[in-house]
Design an enzyme around this catalytic site. Structure first.
Site, PDB file in Angstrom:
ATOM      1  N   HIS A 248       0.928  -1.022  -0.001  1.00 22.65           N
ATOM      2  CA  HIS A 248       0.061  -0.164  -0.063  1.00 22.65           C
ATOM      3  C   HIS A 248       0.543   1.432  -0.084  1.00 22.65           C
ATOM      4  O   HIS A 248       2.292   1.273   0.790  1.00 22.65           O
ATOM      5  CB  HIS A 248      -1.056  -0.332   2.101  1.00 22.65           C
TER       6      HIS A 248
ATOM      7  N   ASP B 145      -6.424  -3.186   3.769  1.00 23.69           N
ATOM      8  CA  ASP B 145      -5.147  -2.385   4.311  1.00 23.69           C
ATOM      9  C   ASP B 145      -4.891  -2.699   5.934  1.00 23.69           C
ATOM     10  O   ASP B 145      -4.286  -1.872   6.283  1.00 23.69           O
ATOM     11  CB  ASP B 145      -5.035  -0.953   3.534  1.00 23.69           C
TER      12      ASP B 145
ATOM     13  N   GLU C 200       8.502   1.453  -3.056  1.00 26.70           N
ATOM     14  CA  GLU C 200       7.946  -0.210  -2.988  1.00 26.70           C
ATOM     15  C   GLU C 200       8.577  -1.481  -3.702  1.00 26.70           C
ATOM     16  O   GLU C 200       8.659  -2.210  -2.748  1.00 26.70           O
ATOM     17  CB  GLU C 200       6.356   0.294  -3.839  1.00 26.70           C
TER      18      GLU C 200
HETATM   19  C1  GRF Z   1       0.857   0.653  -6.410  1.00 25.22           C
HETATM   20  O1  GRF Z   1       1.432   2.259  -5.968  1.00 25.22           O
HETATM   21  C2  GRF Z   1       0.711   0.015  -4.923  1.00 25.22           C
HETATM   22  O2  GRF Z   1       1.261   0.359  -3.666  1.00 25.22           O
HETATM   23  C3  GRF Z   1      -1.112  -0.674  -5.016  1.00 25.22           C
HETATM   24  O3  GRF Z   1      -0.755  -0.140  -6.144  1.00 25.22           O
HETATM   25  C4  GRF Z   1       0.473   0.529  -7.291  1.00 25.22           C
HETATM   26  C5  GRF Z   1       0.248  -0.501  -8.228  1.00 25.22           C
HETATM   27  O4  GRF Z   1       1.314  -0.094  -8.943  1.00 25.22           O
HETATM   28  N1  GRF Z   1      -1.449  -1.197  -4.155  1.00 25.22           N
HETATM   29  P1  GRF Z   1       2.221  -1.470 -10.135  1.00 25.22           P
HETATM   30  O5  GRF Z   1       0.706  -1.520 -10.635  1.00 25.22           O
HETATM   31  O6  GRF Z   1       2.420  -2.410  -9.660  1.00 25.22           O
HETATM   32  O7  GRF Z   1       3.057  -0.591 -10.554  1.00 25.22           O
END
Ligand code: GRF
Length: 211
Positions: free
Chosen positions: A114, A150, A179
């Protein structure tokens, strides 16, 4: 309770561009994450992530969700995941809420990322909510998935500063970089059996609360 997956096979669920999926796949290819991607599933036929999975030669399956009940979709997804012998399900931009049928099929075996420091700003548009609230730091969170949106136990977080001139786009890009780093790290911790769930807390054995 110690989490010990039966194998290192991942099932990825995504609905969109799939950059987190690709970051995970890249780390597997480079040998920095010891895992296999058993299958990539999307509920969106045109999802870029699904196309990228095909280009990488991975099993890529489209499961339609339109006009179907949550349970119906989830049962089909569970069948596909089981067929590919997956032990951990990785939600990577998967824009659907999972039913209890799915949660019960993979107990403590579903991860999500998230783009905020949970429990702040759950749900959609987390980066916009963080900007509007005026926080000075935001970030991202990898957590086990439970029935709360979440809301499951947190495995890893990364903190990202918010600049005065940030827009949703610039803040999102800074968060996304983190991420891509922490999702693979969290998956490795789970696959290595280093995570124990104590109520809401995830204790990591090599650097956990009890050392
Ligand atoms: C990311 O920002 C993730 O945190 C959220 O959805 C987005 C997905 O991005 N859950 P991607 O498809 O992995 O580029």
């Amino acid at each position: 309770m110690k989490i010990q997956p039966a194998n290192r096979r991942l099932g990825i669920l995504l609905s969109g561009r799939g950059s987190n999926f690709e970051a995970i796949a890249d780390r597997i290819v480079s040998g920095t994450l010891d895992a296999e991607i058993g299958v990539v599933i999307s509920n969106v036929e045109s999802a870029r992530g699904l196309e990228r999975a095909r280009v990488r030669g991975l099993n890529a399956v489209y499961i339609p969700s339109h006009n179907r009940s949550r349970e119906e979709f989830d049962r089909e997804a569970i069948d596909v995941l089981r067929k590919h012998n997956v032990s951990i399900v990785v939600l990577a931009g998967f824009m659907r809420i999972l039913s209890s049928v799915f949660l019960e099929a993979f107990p403590d075996g579903i991860l999500n990322i998230h783009p905020a420091l949970l429990p702040s700003f759950p749900g959609a548009d987390a980066q916009l909510k963080a900007l509007e609230h005026g926080v000075k730091f935001s970030g991202c969170t990898v957590h086990f998935v439970n029935e709360a949106l979440d809301g499951g136990p947190i495995i890893l977080q990364a903190v990202v500063p918010v600049a005065d001139d940030d827009t949703v786009e610039t803040l999102s890009a800074r968060i996304l970089k983190e991420e891509h780093r922490i999702y693979s790290e969290a998956i490795e911790l789970v696959l290595s059996g280093k995570c124990e769930i104590h109520g809401r807390r995830v204790v990591i054995s090599s650097r956990g609360l009890r050392g």
